[in-house]
Design a protein around this motif. Structure first.
Motif, short mmCIF file in Angstrom:
data_model
loop_
_atom_site.label_atom_id
_atom_site.label_comp_id
_atom_site.label_asym_id
_atom_site.label_seq_id
_atom_site.Cartn_x
_atom_site.Cartn_y
_atom_site.Cartn_z
N THR A 182 0.77 -1.23 0.02
CA THR A 182 0.04 0.18 -0.18
C THR A 182 0.90 1.24 -0.02
OG1 THR A 182 -1.53 -1.19 1.06
CG2 THR A 182 -1.78 1.24 1.25
N SER A 183 1.98 1.19 0.68
CA SER A 183 2.79 2.32 0.70
C SER A 183 3.44 2.69 -0.73
CB SER A 183 4.19 2.22 1.75
OG SER A 183 4.91 1.52 1.11
N PHE A 184 3.63 1.66 -1.58
CA PHE A 184 4.10 1.65 -2.71
C PHE A 184 3.16 2.48 -3.82
CE2 PHE A 184 6.97 -2.21 -2.73
CZ PHE A 184 7.92 -1.18 -2.16
N LEU A 185 1.70 2.29 -3.43
CA LEU A 185 0.63 3.10 -4.00
C LEU A 185 0.72 4.60 -3.78
CD1 LEU A 185 -2.33 0.67 -3.67
CD2 LEU A 185 -1.31 1.17 -5.81
N PHE A 186 0.89 5.00 -2.39
CA PHE A 186 1.10 6.28 -2.06
C PHE A 186 2.50 6.70 -2.36
CE2 PHE A 186 -2.30 5.09 0.71
CZ PHE A 186 -3.31 6.06 0.26
N LYS A 187 3.44 6.03 -2.97
CA LYS A 187 4.87 6.47 -3.50
C LYS A 187 4.81 6.81 -5.01
CE LYS A 187 9.65 5.69 -3.43
NZ LYS A 187 10.83 4.88 -3.19
N HIS A 188 4.07 5.98 -5.77
CA HIS A 188 4.26 6.40 -7.15
C HIS A 188 2.86 6.58 -7.88
CE1 HIS A 188 8.16 4.26 -7.41
NE2 HIS A 188 7.67 3.29 -6.53
N ILE A 189 1.56 6.38 -7.35
CA ILE A 189 0.32 6.46 -7.86
C ILE A 189 -0.05 7.75 -7.40
CG2 ILE A 189 -1.82 5.58 -8.26
CD1 ILE A 189 -0.47 2.89 -8.50
N PHE A 190 -0.32 7.78 -5.90
CA PHE A 190 -0.92 8.89 -5.21
C PHE A 190 0.32 9.45 -4.34
CE2 PHE A 190 -4.45 5.58 -5.50
CZ PHE A 190 -5.05 6.33 -6.18
N PRO A 191 1.00 10.26 -4.99
CA PRO A 191 2.26 10.86 -4.35
C PRO A 191 1.87 11.65 -3.01
CG PRO A 191 2.11 11.90 -6.49
CD PRO A 191 1.01 11.01 -6.17
N ILE A 192 1.74 11.02 -1.87
CA ILE A 192 1.47 11.58 -0.55
C ILE A 192 2.62 11.16 0.31
CG2 ILE A 192 -0.10 11.90 1.27
CD1 ILE A 192 -2.54 11.30 -0.51
N PRO A 193 3.67 11.62 0.51
CA PRO A 193 4.88 11.33 1.10
C PRO A 193 4.88 11.09 2.90
CG PRO A 193 5.38 13.20 -0.26
CD PRO A 193 4.10 13.20 -0.10
N ILE A 194 4.05 11.90 3.46
CA ILE A 194 3.63 11.31 4.82
C ILE A 194 3.01 10.03 4.98
CG2 ILE A 194 1.50 12.71 4.74
CD1 ILE A 194 4.56 12.54 7.53
N VAL A 195 2.01 9.99 4.24
CA VAL A 195 1.15 8.79 4.42
C VAL A 195 2.33 7.52 3.82
CG1 VAL A 195 -0.78 7.39 3.34
CG2 VAL A 195 -1.05 9.84 3.97
N GLN A 196 2.94 7.59 2.77
CA GLN A 196 4.03 6.64 2.51
C GLN A 196 4.89 6.29 3.54
OE1 GLN A 196 7.28 7.11 1.00
NE2 GLN A 196 7.64 4.88 0.69
N ASN A 197 5.40 7.24 4.02
CA ASN A 197 6.32 7.00 5.17
C ASN A 197 5.73 6.44 6.43
OD1 ASN A 197 8.59 7.97 3.82
ND2 ASN A 197 8.27 10.12 4.51
N ILE A 198 4.62 6.84 6.86
CA ILE A 198 3.88 6.15 8.00
C ILE A 198 3.64 4.61 7.51
CG2 ILE A 198 1.71 5.94 9.23
CD1 ILE A 198 1.66 9.19 8.98
N LEU A 199 3.17 4.30 6.47
CA LEU A 199 2.80 2.88 6.16
C LEU A 199 4.07 2.13 5.97
CD1 LEU A 199 -0.11 3.44 3.47
CD2 LEU A 199 -0.10 2.25 5.59
N PHE A 200 5.10 2.79 5.50
CA PHE A 200 6.33 1.99 5.26
C PHE A 200 7.00 1.66 6.57
CE2 PHE A 200 10.99 1.74 4.91
CZ PHE A 200 11.11 1.07 3.76
N PHE A 201 7.00 2.66 7.55
CA PHE A 201 7.71 2.30 8.68
C PHE A 201 6.81 1.35 9.75
CE2 PHE A 201 10.26 6.00 7.20
CZ PHE A 201 11.46 5.55 7.26
N CYS A 202 5.56 1.61 9.61
CA CYS A 202 4.86 0.75 10.48
C CYS A 202 4.83 -0.82 9.86
CB CYS A 202 3.16 1.13 10.29
SG CYS A 202 2.87 2.71 11.42
N SER A 203 4.99 -0.97 8.50
CA SER A 203 5.12 -2.29 7.90
C SER A 203 6.28 -2.90 8.30
CB SER A 203 4.99 -2.27 6.62
OG SER A 203 6.17 -1.63 5.90
N ILE A 204 7.49 -2.16 8.43
CA ILE A 204 8.72 -2.53 9.09
C ILE A 204 8.50 -3.02 10.22
CG2 ILE A 204 11.16 -2.04 9.33
CD1 ILE A 204 10.52 -2.57 6.46
N SER A 205 8.07 -2.22 11.05
CA SER A 205 7.84 -2.41 12.73
C SER A 205 6.90 -3.90 12.76
CB SER A 205 6.87 -1.46 13.49
OG SER A 205 7.83 -0.16 13.20
#
Length: 109
Positions: A72-95
């Motif tokens: 889902t974070s890839f969607l917010f990085k490439h399709i819907f570029p919203i960096p804050i949402v992408q970062n939150i999803l990415f770091f939560c997924s790693i956690s």
């Protein structure tokens, strides 16, 4: 045999995909290798989960939720570029993946 081969081949292709991206090769090589790697990892998961010796526990749900969140974070990085949402999803997924891995290791002891 197929289970281990699909896992290690998928991990290897994933590594090669990021090396290709790092070397600034044409981007379609990266996407093709990434798609193949994800497909092989999905094959591994399907084969592994069909095996009755693996019990589905909280650790597996956390790891799978992490995978869904990273996609889902890839969607917010490439399709819907919203960096804050992408970062939150990415770091939560790693956690979630790290917590799932720790729970899996503690369960096996």
């Amino acid at each position: 045999m197929i289970k281990k081969a699909s896992l290690y081949t998928g991990i290897g292709l994933l590594g090669i995909a990021f090396v290709v991206k790092w070397l600034n090769a044409p981007i379609y090589y990266f996407w093709i290798l990434l798609g193949l790697a994800i497909s092989l990892k999905i094959i591994f998961l399907v084969i592994a989960l069909r095996n009755k010796s693996i019990r589905v526990g909280l650790w597996l749900y956390l790891i799978l939720a992490g995978v869904v969140m990273i996609l889902t974070s890839f969607l917010f990085k490439h399709i819907f570029p919203i960096p804050i949402v992408q970062n939150i999803l990415f770091f939560c997924s790693i956690s979630l993946k790290i917590i799932g891995l720790i729970l899996m290791l503690l369960k096996n002891k």
